[in-house]
Scaffold this active site. Sequence first.
Site, short mmCIF file in Angstrom:
data_model
loop_
_atom_site.label_atom_id
_atom_site.label_comp_id
_atom_site.label_asym_id
_atom_site.label_seq_id
_atom_site.Cartn_x
_atom_site.Cartn_y
_atom_site.Cartn_z
CG ASP A 90 73.27 68.48 36.44
OD1 ASP A 90 73.84 69.58 36.42
OD2 ASP A 90 73.14 67.78 37.46
CG ASP B 105 78.94 68.49 39.82
OD1 ASP B 105 79.97 67.80 39.70
OD2 ASP B 105 78.93 69.73 39.70
#
Length: 221
Positions: free
Chosen positions: A11, A13
């Site tokens: 991922d 953020d």
Amino acid sequence: MTGFPRLVLFDLDGTLLDSAPDMLAAINVLRAARGETPAALAELRPHVSRGARAMLAASFPLLDDAAREALVQPFLDAYEREIGLHGRPFDGIEAMLAAIEADGARWGIVTNKPEYLARQVLPAFDWDARSAILVGGDTLAERKPHPLPLQHSARVLGIEPARCVYVGDDERDIVAARAAGMPSVVALWGYRRGDDDPAAWQGDVMAETPHDLLNPAQWPR
């Protein structure tokens, strides 16, 4: 297997990047335009991994859904102007990525951030030249927690999902990995609300910091 997984998907953020300061700057552009005082980073940080609408809900709690929806594109436009100006990789991320690369393994990014914004983030950290793949939230017909973005990434790079690992800081990340048949790591250094219970997400490994993942033995098999 004694080295790193052959493909690690991350991922963005809250996992690779502490982007909350950039998001805060964008939120405060909107607040200033409405004559409101600036929001504090501590108030926004827990909501960053849940996307623009979650951040707007936290930042403008008195607005109704329709009014907040009208702020989504202005928020994204403001954020685009702030990309890379304030946020930085979390401590230990660069060392972890370098260790993965030194082992001959590959890594990539699967995020729910719109792809056009994600692509603007990467050059600041030379990740555009190093990441094997980037899949955004609007790249495909589905986004996390649907498994398609993870399955697509593994297929494009020619690695069976069971031989990959997905690393994320939100429950949707772990749900997507499980549905894709991909082992997962819960990034505990990321963004969480106070009522989150990462242990209940049933990830394969829970890592307190990126430094914990410098040792290949700490990765799921």
